[in-house]
Write an enzyme that holds these catalytic residues in place. Structure first.
Site, short mmCIF file in Angstrom:
data_model
loop_
_atom_site.label_atom_id
_atom_site.label_comp_id
_atom_site.label_asym_id
_atom_site.label_seq_id
_atom_site.Cartn_x
_atom_site.Cartn_y
_atom_site.Cartn_z
N GLY A 172 0.83 -1.21 0.00
CA GLY A 172 0.00 0.00 0.00
C GLY A 172 0.86 1.25 0.00
O GLY A 172 2.06 1.20 0.29
N CYS A 173 0.23 2.35 -0.35
CA CYS A 173 0.98 3.60 -0.45
C CYS A 173 1.48 4.06 0.92
O CYS A 173 2.69 4.27 1.12
CB CYS A 173 0.13 4.68 -1.11
SG CYS A 173 -1.49 4.94 -0.37
N TYR A 174 0.58 4.20 1.87
CA TYR A 174 1.02 4.61 3.22
C TYR A 174 2.02 3.62 3.81
O TYR A 174 3.04 4.04 4.37
CB TYR A 174 -0.18 4.73 4.15
CG TYR A 174 -1.07 5.92 3.93
CD1 TYR A 174 -0.58 7.23 3.97
CD2 TYR A 174 -2.44 5.75 3.71
CE1 TYR A 174 -1.43 8.32 3.79
CE2 TYR A 174 -3.30 6.84 3.54
CZ TYR A 174 -2.78 8.12 3.58
OH TYR A 174 -3.62 9.19 3.43
N THR B 177 4.20 1.67 2.31
CA THR B 177 5.52 1.79 1.70
C THR B 177 6.29 2.93 2.32
O THR B 177 7.46 2.79 2.73
CB THR B 177 5.37 2.03 0.17
OG1 THR B 177 4.75 0.89 -0.41
CG2 THR B 177 6.72 2.27 -0.49
N CYS B 178 5.66 4.09 2.41
CA CYS B 178 6.36 5.26 2.92
C CYS B 178 6.64 5.12 4.41
O CYS B 178 7.73 5.45 4.90
CB CYS B 178 5.52 6.50 2.64
SG CYS B 178 6.41 8.05 2.82
#
Lengths: 345, 345, 345, 345
Positions: free
Chosen positions: C149-151, C153-154
């Site tokens: 997911g985007c969140y 990953t970061c």
């Protein structure tokens, strides 16, 4: 106190009406109606109004609610107001219609540009086109106000002085308009999503936008001629505001001084500000206010004049002008409740 | 009428003061001063005020201008107000300082975080920290108001109920704050250009922002303890508004019901709105208004509470609260001139 | 050439996949499928692709289209991929799933946070969590990639070094995240309209966002412990990008030097940039690129570390990482087709 | 490999040149120079280039650095390139000037609109106006390229087909242009601050913008006539992109079919996309790419044609076209390094 009802209160125009009416010293919001959100609290639809307007939206069978109000605002899609207005309604309340239903005197023109049948053409002639600065006297005694469109208000007020004074060749008139996205309404459409509007700009309704005949009709009255023009609106990544940039050839022999004098027509108007030479209208200078800033520039190279106007589409272009009309109709100072200075930030 | 002078009137805080004061029914703006723009018309600096405030800015030698005013607002950079205030000034006028000069009671803390020597520490004790909802009684008789910082106002009001009620472990407190760009001021810096701020977000002043000790001091009073916390502000691509998201561990045994009850402390406050369960503060719901929206969420998985607050940094975080303080000091209803509904669009 | 099919190609994630794959030197886009727009030209859905990808979208009965492709990307809502994947599919093609279906190893956790029944739990164990920098070796031979997911990953990449090195107290971990609006998808919802997102910010999914268990699981592997944390995402008025600001207490005796050394773990990673001391991640510095910028700040006052990360949610947070995974799976240099420098403007 | 030097590399145009050149397969950036930031690392000026271009900026005494490069790009303010170019420079390297210095053939026109004395008028005739689609053959052998202005590129390409075919009355031509804020440059000016540009729009340079004579000259060549027109640019709250909306009267008897045929002139051009009927150019559809999207609409009511064009001002309007010129000059496929699909988000 003026008791007010608002039909179509949950669109952006209705939302702005509520914002101004809440602090209007002579107004009580008696009811707000909504087709989509009836029986829901208004402050659940717009949470900004929590503690300020928590009453429930009523349905749109508005004849049930007329006895308690003095004036009804229609902030509804095209066609709705025309269906609801009748002699009984007009006997009970004043009507201020923010939609286009009664703006265009020629019913065929209306039906051809809007693509719908007019439900009550018998009231079109009676309706007063509520561009306050120009039709103030007629507004005073009106029962039914056709509140002008956003683009037409800004366009007409910017061009009117030169059209009226006969200084420009009306056949050369071109209006290039730019609007914030609230003008597109609150409908859930992909094209109006944040990511589709942000960091972009596009024209729309090219050579076919419905505000064209409205502008043509009013500028026709001003110039005593039949007007055909090009009007091109553009969608801008900002919430509020309209800027129009209009072009016309000056008639032979017309000087910059003539143009300047023509704009003196606004010298006693509070809400129309003719800018100092060298300044240009900017949307942020009128944001959240009822002002229209206008300016012009004569180009000696092409003998054209560029006319510019900036305005908040939700205020002078909708709710603010509607309230200005209400003030005039009820004998109040027309600035009442509309004195907010622009929110430049 | 209260006659008002504004020092530092051409920054964004001063601009917003003017916006509200122009429509305040009990106020006359006697003069506006500016170091940069003295002798220029105010409406040349902010063209939104054309026809509304065309008077020229005076210089900042303000002692010359005190005789005609009842109250002076300082919307100046750190250190300016401290230099200008003296016993003579305070005998003539009330002073409301929107800068940080008198906010922090311990002068060493002030000097270490702000990196400047305090020019008039003798007035620090007298100054009242003007967080109206908490220090209302002291404000009434104050001569000198330290108007709270934007981040502190939003942070303190969001956390105060739980700090006061002793429900959270103050050692675990973390405040993650987000602000619109007007908070960065009107200085011509590359980092604040449109293209450098737009379509981005970043933290700044990480573990070193000057509002940290101000928040710590006030929450220390509330909780009767020494508070050390983490405060991280972020720059957001929007003009106005602050959102804070704060985290703390609930003390052992504290229930969601306890938390809910603690927020009842605001039940008679007009400008602090404790949202209904399930709603979260959004900047747009308070934009251009003096409201602070607060909410909380208890997370049973981690036994933490998330406290949230939204506010307009220029209004409740600066000009609005300053006027609220003025209203209290002059015996007016504190809402006078501040009743605008939020501009959700 | 690698022949590629994209399921769910008309969402924002699919759109970004197309953007990168069109210029990938080893890729041919064989087909794009869409439930909503099947049989329409792709460049009618996204007019930016006019002349570049004019082929028609096929329907989502994708088993018909497997013979011509080597790899299929699923940029679909939760649950779709899990329904379509089976042994037959995996025998024919590699699958890279950008949805959450195979990210969480514990199926009960998945079903409880996502509120749906998993249609093919038998493949969860086989699926490789495609966080390239951490699981590169496993990716090489995978048939089925759960693209993070985007969140997550970061968040994970920002915190991983300290979690892995055992320098922080995992029980104190708080992640405050901020995302551009493309993260909300292309669904026609009022809440995602331009005027509802612009000039505002709000938290959402407070203490309940679905990316929470994904982050907890991965950081649990890194720290060899069970992790429970607070994760609060916020919606930001920008198209692209994620910034996370995470907080944790350093274990007793941990020094800034220890922290610095832990981040050396990324010294050979091209796409993870550990910023120079004093710099902070900004979304614009990674926009339109596959980079993740990370930084940390130790606060000696509270003995906490603030960990920060910035990333483009559509690239490293979705399409870019998916292509990075594809490159690894097919034995290409993992940077192939992903070398674009960030579009700082 | 083509070794490249960039003068004025730290403005927005230079920044975009770097972005494209970094991934150009035939280019090596040998040096970047900067007056303001000489001796600082390029990635300290634009942190997006960290790890990608960390070399230090050299000063602007560029004759010292010519021996190692094949081509020099000037992304400098007006007048700088004209001062630096001489026969010695042109013997050593090819020069591509992104400023206006060599665009206008008549030196008096240049000096009168730009208000500066031209330092090297002897090279004006030799310089090739690098509008690739129109002057491709001349570009091939040029030593000195006058890279077209942003507004002129978009305006000329949109209008050229009808001007060339003699279908419009050139005396009626009006160009209303809208540009993102990167066009205003990176100078630290109050008027370009985020809060001054955001949520607003204004015209600037009305009837006096310097791009006017450049457009007039080129359209004069196309139409074999002397052209005087109105050109009004507007500042839009977005980073990138230009949209132009142009108006002209069709000559008597000209049909929509004639107009359509005229645009066939672009049928073999990769970077100019004539949109399908009914579609209008949008900035987001060309963002971050070298495409120009053009469309037209004939209005039978007024017998005018509305010509529209959208383009990224930093790419086709500056850096991209400069590289396209370089590719042509060095015998490469002109699309090399410029194939990125538009970043619609």
């Amino acid at each position: 106190m003026i008791n007010v009802g608002i039909v179509g209160s949950t669109g952006y125009g209705g939302c702005e009406l509520v914002r101004f009416l809440l602090t209007h010293p002579n107004v009580n919001i008696e009811w707000v109606s909504s087709r989509t959100y009836s029986d829901q609290e208004y402050s659940d639809v717009y949470k900004s109004y929590f503690t300020l307007l928590d009453q429930k939206c009523v349905d749109e069978d508005i004849e049930k609610y007329l006895d308690n109000v003095d004036v009804v605002f229609f902030a509804t899609p095209q066609g709705v107001c025309a269906k609801m207005v009748n002699e009984n309604v007009l006997k009970k309340v004043k009507v201020i219609d923010l939609s286009a239903d009664y703006r265009i005197k020629d019913v065929e023109t209306y039906e051809s540009w809007y693509g719908i049948k007019h439900a009550s053409p018998e009231f079109i002639q009676e309706a007063v086109y509520g561009l306050c600065e120009i039709n103030r006297e007629d507004v005073k005694n009106a029962r039914l106000i056709a509140n002008p469109g956003c683009y037409p208000t800004c366009s007409i007020l910017s061009i009117y002085p030169l059209a009226k004074a006969g200084l420009i060749d009306m056949d050369t008139l071109i209006i290039d308009a730019k609007s914030g996205t609230s003008g597109a309404g609150r409908g859930a459409k992909v094209q109006n999503l944040y990511c589709e509007v942000n960091e972009s700009i596009k024209a729309y309704g090219v050579a076919s936008h419905r505000h064209t005949p409205e502008i043509e009709e009013q500028l026709g009255y001003a110039s005593s001629s039949k007007v055909l023009l090009n009007f091109t609106p553009h969608l801008i990544p900002m919430n509020r505001g309209i800027l129009i940039t209009a072009y016309a050839s000056l008639k032979k022999g017309v000087s910059e001084e003539d143009v300047k004098k023509a704009y003196d027509i606004y010298k006693d108007e509070y809400f129309v500000r003719v800018l100092k030479e060298g300044n240009v209208p900017e949307v942020r200078n009128v944001k959240c206010s009822n002002f229209v800033d206008v300016a012009y520039k004569v180009d000696p190279r092409t003998h054209r004049v560029i006319m510019m106007g900036a305005m908040d589409n939700l205020v002078k272009g909708a709710a603010g002008q509607a309230i200005q009309n209400m003030n005039i109709m009820f004998g109040l100072d027309e600035k009442t409740g509309l004195m907010l200075a622009p929110a430049v930030l």
